[in-house]
Design a protein around this motif. Structure first.
Motif, PDB file in Angstrom:
ATOM      1  N   PRO B  67       0.727  -1.310  -0.052  1.00 31.07           N
ATOM      2  CA  PRO B  67      -0.208   0.201  -0.029  1.00 31.07           C
ATOM      3  C   PRO B  67       0.945   1.314  -0.129  1.00 31.07           C
ATOM      4  O   PRO B  67       0.687   2.304  -0.687  1.00 31.07           O
ATOM      5  CB  PRO B  67      -0.764  -0.206   1.183  1.00 31.07           C
ATOM      6  CG  PRO B  67      -0.309  -1.306   2.086  1.00 31.07           C
ATOM      7  CD  PRO B  67       0.489  -2.297   1.091  1.00 31.07           C
ATOM      8  N   THR B  68       1.924   1.411   0.856  1.00 30.39           N
ATOM      9  CA  THR B  68       2.619   2.715   1.019  1.00 30.39           C
ATOM     10  C   THR B  68       3.843   2.201   2.008  1.00 30.39           C
ATOM     11  O   THR B  68       4.008   1.095   2.409  1.00 30.39           O
ATOM     12  CB  THR B  68       1.985   3.847   1.714  1.00 30.39           C
ATOM     13  OG1 THR B  68       2.628   5.039   1.549  1.00 30.39           O
ATOM     14  CG2 THR B  68       1.376   3.528   3.057  1.00 30.39           C
ATOM     15  N   ILE B  95      -0.198   1.933  -3.662  1.00 27.36           N
ATOM     16  CA  ILE B  95      -1.791   2.699  -3.597  1.00 27.36           C
ATOM     17  C   ILE B  95      -1.181   4.044  -3.740  1.00 27.36           C
ATOM     18  O   ILE B  95      -1.554   4.855  -4.551  1.00 27.36           O
ATOM     19  CB  ILE B  95      -2.601   2.533  -2.282  1.00 27.36           C
ATOM     20  CG1 ILE B  95      -2.875   0.988  -2.009  1.00 27.36           C
ATOM     21  CG2 ILE B  95      -3.729   3.422  -2.229  1.00 27.36           C
ATOM     22  CD1 ILE B  95      -3.873   0.327  -2.921  1.00 27.36           C
ATOM     23  N   LYS B  96      -0.335   4.598  -2.691  1.00 32.42           N
ATOM     24  CA  LYS B  96       0.271   5.869  -2.695  1.00 32.42           C
ATOM     25  C   LYS B  96       1.602   5.843  -2.392  1.00 32.42           C
ATOM     26  O   LYS B  96       1.650   5.204  -1.277  1.00 32.42           O
ATOM     27  CB  LYS B  96      -0.533   6.908  -1.859  1.00 32.42           C
ATOM     28  CG  LYS B  96      -0.241   8.427  -1.920  1.00 32.42           C
ATOM     29  CD  LYS B  96      -0.887   9.174  -1.260  1.00 32.42           C
ATOM     30  CE  LYS B  96      -2.529   9.555  -1.410  1.00 32.42           C
ATOM     31  NZ  LYS B  96      -2.751  10.738  -1.149  1.00 32.42           N
ATOM     32  N   THR B  97       2.666   6.271  -3.262  1.00 29.74           N
ATOM     33  CA  THR B  97       4.141   6.070  -2.814  1.00 29.74           C
ATOM     34  C   THR B  97       4.397   7.064  -1.632  1.00 29.74           C
ATOM     35  O   THR B  97       4.093   8.139  -1.876  1.00 29.74           O
ATOM     36  CB  THR B  97       4.756   6.133  -3.972  1.00 29.74           C
ATOM     37  OG1 THR B  97       4.370   5.332  -5.261  1.00 29.74           O
ATOM     38  CG2 THR B  97       6.434   5.983  -3.468  1.00 29.74           C
ATOM     39  N   HIS B  98       5.013   6.547  -0.588  1.00 32.80           N
ATOM     40  CA  HIS B  98       5.597   7.371   0.552  1.00 32.80           C
ATOM     41  C   HIS B  98       6.664   8.334  -0.047  1.00 32.80           C
ATOM     42  O   HIS B  98       7.564   7.869  -0.723  1.00 32.80           O
ATOM     43  CB  HIS B  98       5.889   6.480   1.545  1.00 32.80           C
ATOM     44  CG  HIS B  98       6.485   7.270   3.030  1.00 32.80           C
ATOM     45  ND1 HIS B  98       7.328   8.148   3.132  1.00 32.80           N
ATOM     46  CD2 HIS B  98       5.515   7.310   3.933  1.00 32.80           C
ATOM     47  CE1 HIS B  98       7.571   8.411   4.241  1.00 32.80           C
ATOM     48  NE2 HIS B  98       6.371   7.789   4.947  1.00 32.80           N
ATOM     49  N   VAL B 113       5.256   3.214  -9.449  1.00 28.70           N
ATOM     50  CA  VAL B 113       3.696   3.775 -10.136  1.00 28.70           C
ATOM     51  C   VAL B 113       2.981   3.651  -8.702  1.00 28.70           C
ATOM     52  O   VAL B 113       3.082   2.816  -7.835  1.00 28.70           O
ATOM     53  CB  VAL B 113       3.355   2.843 -11.236  1.00 28.70           C
ATOM     54  CG1 VAL B 113       4.192   3.278 -12.240  1.00 28.70           C
ATOM     55  CG2 VAL B 113       3.079   1.674 -10.805  1.00 28.70           C
ATOM     56  N   ASP B 114       1.873   4.661  -8.791  1.00 28.73           N
ATOM     57  CA  ASP B 114       0.874   4.662  -7.730  1.00 28.73           C
ATOM     58  C   ASP B 114      -0.341   5.219  -8.072  1.00 28.73           C
ATOM     59  O   ASP B 114      -0.459   5.515  -9.579  1.00 28.73           O
ATOM     60  CB  ASP B 114       1.190   5.218  -6.456  1.00 28.73           C
ATOM     61  CG  ASP B 114       1.256   6.675  -6.752  1.00 28.73           C
ATOM     62  OD1 ASP B 114       1.142   7.407  -7.915  1.00 28.73           O
ATOM     63  OD2 ASP B 114       1.553   7.520  -5.486  1.00 28.73           O
TER      64      ASP B 114
END
Lengths: 417, 146
Positions: B67-68, B95-98, B113-114
């Motif tokens: 996820p991140t 899901i969303k890159t930190h 990618v996210d």
């Protein structure tokens, strides 16, 4: 991204290759994160990555170090000066300190990465910042209303070089609104309990940390900024909550409605005694004798006096290694007031560098060396220690108060094991 | 073989392909991976408590789907140190890159990618063959034959 003329000049190499590289990295980051523009930075803090030995995982043999060193060499050749107020602590080598201060960083301490706030003025509401330490960044967001993403060592360094950071994440109003409502049904009594509260919330939201939590049920009169700093630290461990709100305390959360921006929360949960107990149960007392006992959450001036008081007429047990970390201000106070000598006379090791403990006559960093050095059991006030060190299959024991930890150091026994 | 396409925005880095390793938990290279204290350094997951579904897995050479990222800003140092030793992942899908991971990916030119149009944690399974074209923001998943 739309860049200003000056930013375009940076990107096209008009200010030299080092600045071009830094701006290129920031533009790539901004494009990836959906930023529309760059914003000026009011404070960049290089505290957590400065050179060899300046932090965990930071060695001359890693690529981040090499990358930074190459860039610093280039900055040196091109005479680059940092473009925003920049601080530096916990630097590893005199050479890297000298170089970064030549570039305009203020060396505020040779050690103590997590507490630049007691030396350097904190930013103000609405300012854009790139603090190095995550607890400080979260404090700036949540308690001051300054705006910072968790940029990490690369993003912070590029911000210092260019004086800019891409406007995404918590630098945008819409992302600062709460999405999660956390009803707090406990009244934490000390900084460890505040950390436990933050740890639970951080873990619960670790897969979607961007769903900003707003905490209700906290009595704004009974809280200290030390408590909140502890909460901010654990919000970033084990998860990564860079921004949260507290009803009645955060400037962007005078009321729950304001925090939520008039919308309903996506999620709501409660933290009560049962949830707090779950965290303690993750790192329970074991039957083993405590070998290393440590206060790793840097002691503030207030806690320094508390610990000194608890050691009045007592000594550290002969089979226990007991060390404490101090914030920058506490270090100065400890030295100036004679408290350091008193603690040392009681057998307490006051660590020169953050995170070090004495083990069998040698200073070690347990994050890296606990297993190699043969440590089996460590008692701590720090959930970050528990998280980082337990993966080396060391028994980590978290205790809920200074009193309990000092008692273990003095008696050499952990109750409940 | 069944193929699934996921689309998103332009990512970081170029193209890569490899076997997927999927976790439902947020990853920290500093707190979860043995690299910092293992001798020799390794990309094996050592954190039983926070990373139960990847405990014991070797992250080297895999397309990582998670996820991140989570706490520990030195994740970037560990990721870069492992990558130089050939122990980095082939690509990362989030899901969303930190941000700490994203900056490391930028410096390493690691395909990342996210924010894809389908949830990669639901669509991709361990062992699926995954091609990441970060330039175009496209992920092609070839499902493993069961």
């Amino acid at each position: 991204m739309r860049l200003t003329k000056d930013e375009e000049k940076m990107l096209s190499g008009g200010y030299g290759e080092a600045t071009r590289r830094a701006m290129e990295i920031l533009v790539t980051m901004g494009d990836y994160a959906g930023a529309q523009r760059m914003v000026p930075v009011s404070w960049a803090d290089l505290s957590t990555f400065s050179g060899i030995g300046g932090g965990h995982g930071d060695s001359p043999d890693n690529d981040l170090y090499k990358f930074m060193k190459e860039l610093d060499d280039l900055c040196d050749r091109e005479g680059v000066r940092f473009r925003c107020p920049t601080t530096l602590a916990d630097a590893g080598t005199p050479e890297s300190n000298a170089r970064l201060t030549r570039m305009g960083a203020q060396l505020i301490s040779p050690a103590g990465a997590s507490s630049p706030h007691d030396i350097f003025p904190l930013p103000l509401f609405g300012q854009y910042v790139t603090p190095g330490a995550t607890n400080i960044n979260t404090y700036c967001n949540s308690m001051i209303g300054a705006r910072g993403n968790n940029e990490g060592p690369i993003g912070v360094r590029m911000a210092a070089i260019t004086g800019r950071t891409p406007q995404y994440g918590y630098l945008l109003n819409e992302n600062r609104l709460a999405k999660t409502h956390v009803e707090v049904r406990v009244a934490p009594k000390n900084y460890i309990e505040w950390a436990v509260l933050g740890f639970y919330i951080s873990k619960r939201l670790s897969r979607h940390y961007w769903d900003v939590p707003v905490l209700t049920g906290i009595d704004p009169v009974a809280v200290t900024s030390d408590d909140i700093m502890s909460l901010c630290a654990s919000m970033n461990n084990p998860g990564s909550i860079t921004h949260f709100l507290i009803e009645g305390l955060s400037p962007e959360s005078r009321t729950l409605e304001q925090a939520l921006g008039g919308r309903k929360p996506k999620e709501r949960f409660t933290v009560g005694p049962k949830e707090m107990e779950e965290v303690y149960d993750t790192y329970p007392p074991t039957g083993n004798k405590p070998e290393i006992v440590t206060l790793r959450f840097p002691l503030t001036v207030q806690r320094l006096y508390e610990v000194a008081g608890l050691f009045e007429g007592k000594k550290v047990h002969k089979d226990v290694s007991f060390s404490v970390d101090l914030t920058l201000a506490a270090k100065l106070v400890a030295e100036g007031s004679g408290l350091k000598k008193r603690l040392e006379a009681a057998g307490v090791l006051v660590a020169e560098k953050q995170g070090q403990v004495m083990w069998r006559g040698q200073m070690i960093d347990p994050w890296v060396d606990a297993k190699r050095a043969g440590v089996r059991t460590m008692v701590t006030d720090s959930l970050k220690d528990c998280n980082a060190i337990s993966q080396q299959e060391i028994d980590m024991v978290l205790l809920p108060s200074l009193e309990r930890i000092v008692e273990v150091a003095v008696t050499g026994k952990v109750e409940g094991g | 073989m069944e193929k699934i396409i996921l689309r998103g925005h332009k990512g970081i880095g170029g193209t890569a392909e490899g076997e997927a390793l999927v976790s439902q938990n947020a990853l920290s290279y500093i707190f979860d991976v043995g690299g910092i204290w293992d001798t020799p350094m390794s990309a094996k997951v050592t954190n039983k408590i926070e990373m139960p579904d990847w405990y014991g897995e070797d992250l080297a050479g895999k397309v990582l789907v998670f996820p991140t990222g989570r706490g520990g800003i030195f994740s970037s140092a560990m990721l870069m140190g492992l990558a130089r030793r050939g122990l980095g992942p082939k690509a990362m899908i989030n899901i969303k890159t930190h941000p700490v991971f994203a900056y490391a990916s930028i410096v390493l030119d690691l395909p990342t990618v996210d924010e894809l149009d389908k949830n990669p944690l639901e669509v991709i399974d361990n062992g699926d063959w995954v091609k990441v074209d970060a330039e175009r923001g496209i992920v092609e998943v070839t499902k493993r034959e069961s």
